[in-house]
Motif scaffolding. Structure first.
Motif, PDB file in Angstrom:
ATOM      1  N   GLU A 148      47.347  48.057  44.772  1.00  0.00           N
ATOM      2  CA  GLU A 148      45.931  48.393  44.928  1.00  0.00           C
ATOM      3  C   GLU A 148      45.196  48.232  43.596  1.00  0.00           C
ATOM      4  OE1 GLU A 148      44.554  48.905  47.825  1.00  0.00           O
ATOM      5  OE2 GLU A 148      46.512  48.683  48.786  1.00  0.00           O
ATOM      6  N   ILE A 149      45.816  48.670  42.520  1.00  0.00           N
ATOM      7  CA  ILE A 149      45.190  48.530  41.194  1.00  0.00           C
ATOM      8  C   ILE A 149      45.065  47.062  40.808  1.00  0.00           C
ATOM      9  CG2 ILE A 149      45.450  49.088  38.742  1.00  0.00           C
ATOM     10  CD1 ILE A 149      46.955  51.610  39.577  1.00  0.00           C
ATOM     11  N   ALA A 150      46.042  46.253  41.233  1.00  0.00           N
ATOM     12  CA  ALA A 150      46.033  44.824  40.893  1.00  0.00           C
ATOM     13  C   ALA A 150      44.823  44.106  41.477  1.00  0.00           C
ATOM     14  CB  ALA A 150      47.328  44.164  41.373  1.00  0.00           C
ATOM     15  N   GLY A 153      42.324  44.528  38.767  1.00  0.00           N
ATOM     16  CA  GLY A 153      42.687  43.720  37.603  1.00  0.00           C
ATOM     17  C   GLY A 153      42.460  42.238  37.831  1.00  0.00           C
ATOM     18  N   ALA A 154      42.785  41.762  39.032  1.00  0.00           N
ATOM     19  CA  ALA A 154      42.554  40.351  39.353  1.00  0.00           C
ATOM     20  C   ALA A 154      41.064  40.043  39.376  1.00  0.00           C
ATOM     21  CB  ALA A 154      43.190  40.015  40.702  1.00  0.00           C
ATOM     22  N   GLY A 155      40.257  41.002  39.851  1.00  0.00           N
ATOM     23  CA  GLY A 155      38.809  40.806  39.819  1.00  0.00           C
ATOM     24  C   GLY A 155      38.280  40.712  38.403  1.00  0.00           C
ATOM     25  N   THR A 339      45.794  40.656  32.888  1.00  0.00           N
ATOM     26  CA  THR A 339      45.028  40.581  34.131  1.00  0.00           C
ATOM     27  C   THR A 339      45.432  39.352  34.933  1.00  0.00           C
ATOM     28  OG1 THR A 339      43.217  39.441  32.963  1.00  0.00           O
ATOM     29  CG2 THR A 339      43.062  41.841  33.188  1.00  0.00           C
ATOM     30  N   GLY A 340      45.849  38.286  34.245  1.00  0.00           N
ATOM     31  CA  GLY A 340      46.341  37.103  34.950  1.00  0.00           C
ATOM     32  C   GLY A 340      47.609  37.391  35.727  1.00  0.00           C
ATOM     33  N   ALA A 341      48.436  38.319  35.231  1.00  0.00           N
ATOM     34  CA  ALA A 341      49.636  38.711  35.966  1.00  0.00           C
ATOM     35  C   ALA A 341      49.261  39.373  37.288  1.00  0.00           C
ATOM     36  CB  ALA A 341      50.482  39.659  35.117  1.00  0.00           C
ATOM     37  N   MET A 342      48.204  40.167  37.278  1.00  0.00           N
ATOM     38  CA  MET A 342      47.717  40.756  38.526  1.00  0.00           C
ATOM     39  C   MET A 342      47.110  39.692  39.430  1.00  0.00           C
ATOM     40  SD  MET A 342      45.946  44.293  37.206  1.00  0.00           S
ATOM     41  CE  MET A 342      46.937  45.724  36.766  1.00  0.00           C
ATOM     42  N   TYR A 343      46.436  38.725  38.808  1.00  0.00           N
ATOM     43  CA  TYR A 343      45.779  37.671  39.583  1.00  0.00           C
ATOM     44  C   TYR A 343      46.799  36.799  40.313  1.00  0.00           C
ATOM     45  CZ  TYR A 343      42.851  33.582  40.559  1.00  0.00           C
ATOM     46  OH  TYR A 343      42.200  32.543  41.172  1.00  0.00           O
TER      47      TYR A 343
END
Length: 402
Positions: A148-150, A153-155, A339-343
């Motif tokens: 959910e947090i990701a 982060g992706a945004g 953040t790219g890891a979440m993306y």
């Protein structure tokens, strides 16, 4: 004969020495503290994490069944598929957040934090492996929370990326309009702007042909038509006498938003009757595999290029740099990769932790479609604000007078 043999031996030894010298120079780039080479190593590590996440999603149920012994896996059902992607993403995110916290604020070369960023590769590789393995011991509810947090982060990553793209377009336009290059670049600017508009129009026409096979495809008609309206809006604002930003920036921004619109419609599920391209590629073939590989590499390259573009987020930009200044912002670089890891996790699971993804697919689902569309609209809003803001500030400085 002896002389000839000796000459051949000397020649062979010379070639061998050159190869050894080149190998030592190449290794030296990585072993020494070189921030320019370090970014490529981080990019490679990020690519490996992407491939591992994809493998956990598509092929983890076979060769990695030993993970069923882990308490957090519950017989492997919580360690593969979407959960496997999130676990690998969590490890990669944690690694780059640690790097972000330990390198942020680094200003000079050859200090401790610079050496940590550009060296100590054996320690960092061991750290990354450990951080990738630890999430497989974590209970499933915590992984769901991270998922959910990701989303957030992706945004953040998408926002950073679009600001970076817009800043590059604006920089290119300012460079071409400068007194130094205005005369030389005039024809090139016109050709580039004209080509950009032609590609935009052709792209919009092709999207109508491919993705509106029947009049009932109202959503695709709306997406494509609204993209055309946004292109016209950006051009009108850019050519306004008080803005006077020319044709180049709205043309290049048009390419960007048309591309995002195309990606959004391509992300629609294959079962939708209006996306016959996706229906035709529903089975796995070499074209599907090539498309997946290109999409994966494009995502890694986008993360890499955005990470070294910290200048576009500095309010006070200094053109004077000394020889011992760092070449790019280390903290920002690692934050973008975090953040790219979440993306990449969101792309591989279609932005939906409960949505099953087919093999060799990436960024597919209605959630992915709407994320792309909102990203397109946000990009246009940011671009228009960057055009209008200087005029509003000038208007405010003169006491509200035009």
């Amino acid at each position: 004969m002896t002389t000839g043999v000796e000459g051949d031996m000397e020649s062979g030894a010379g070639v061998s020495n050159v190869r050894n010298s080149m190998f030592k120079d190449w290794c030296g780039q990585f072993c020494s503290s070189n921030p320019w080479m370090a970014r490529y190593v981080y990019g490679l590590l990020f690519l490996v994490a992407n491939l591992l996440a994809w493998a956990a999603r598509d092929y983890g149920h076979g060769p990695l069944t030993e993970l069923e012994r882990f308490k957090g896996c519950h017989g492997t059902k919580d360690c593969f598929g979407a959960e496997g992607v999130l676990r690998v993403s969590l490890g990669c995110f944690t690694f780059f957040i640690i790097m972000f916290l330990s390198t942020m604020g680094t200003k000079k070369l050859h200090v401790a934090r610079d050496l940590w960023h550009s060296g100590w590769w054996s320690v960092k590789i061991i750290l990354l492996i450990a951080l990738t393995a630890i999430p497989f011991l974590v209970p499933a509810p915590f992984i769901q929370l991270y998922g959910e947090i990701a989303h957030f982060g992706a945004g953040v990553f998408l926002l950073i990326q679009l600001i970076s793209v817009i800043s590059f377009i604006k920089w290119l336009n300012d460079c071409c309009e400068s007194d130094k290059h205005s005369e030389k670049c005039h024809i090139h600017v016109m050709l580039l702007a004209t080509t950009a508009y032609l590609v935009c129009i052709v792209g919009i026409i092709l999207m109508y042909i491919w993705y509106v096979p029947e009049p009932s495809c109202l959503l695709n008609i709306f997406f494509i038509t609204w993209t055309l309206v946004l292109l016209q809006l950006m051009t009108s604002v850019s050519l306004h006498p008080k803005v006077n930003a020319g044709f180049l920036t709205p043309g290049l921004m048009g390419l960007y938003v048309v591309f995002i619109c195309w990606c959004a419609i391509r992300s629609e599920p294959a079962g939708d009757r209006c996306n016959r391209k996706a229906e035709a590629s529903n089975h796995t073939d070499w074209l599907t595999i090539i498309s997946f590989v290109i999409a994966l590499l494009a995502m890694v390259i986008a993360t890499f290029s955005t990470g070294i573009d910290s200048q576009c987020f500095q309010f006070k930009k200094s053109d004077t740099k000394t020889e011992d200044d760092v070449p790019y912002g280390y903290g920002f670089f690692h934050f973008v990769f975090a953040t790219g890891a979440m993306y990449f996790a969101m792309l591989l699971i279609g932005w939906n932790t409960h949505h099953p993804m087919k093999k060799w697919t990436i960024d597919v689902g209605w959630t992915s479609t709407w994320v792309r569309i909102v990203n397109e609209w946000l990009a246009v809003c940011v671009y228009l604000w960057m055009l209008v803001a200087p005029m509003l500030w000038k208007w405010k400085e003169h006491g509200g007078l035009p």
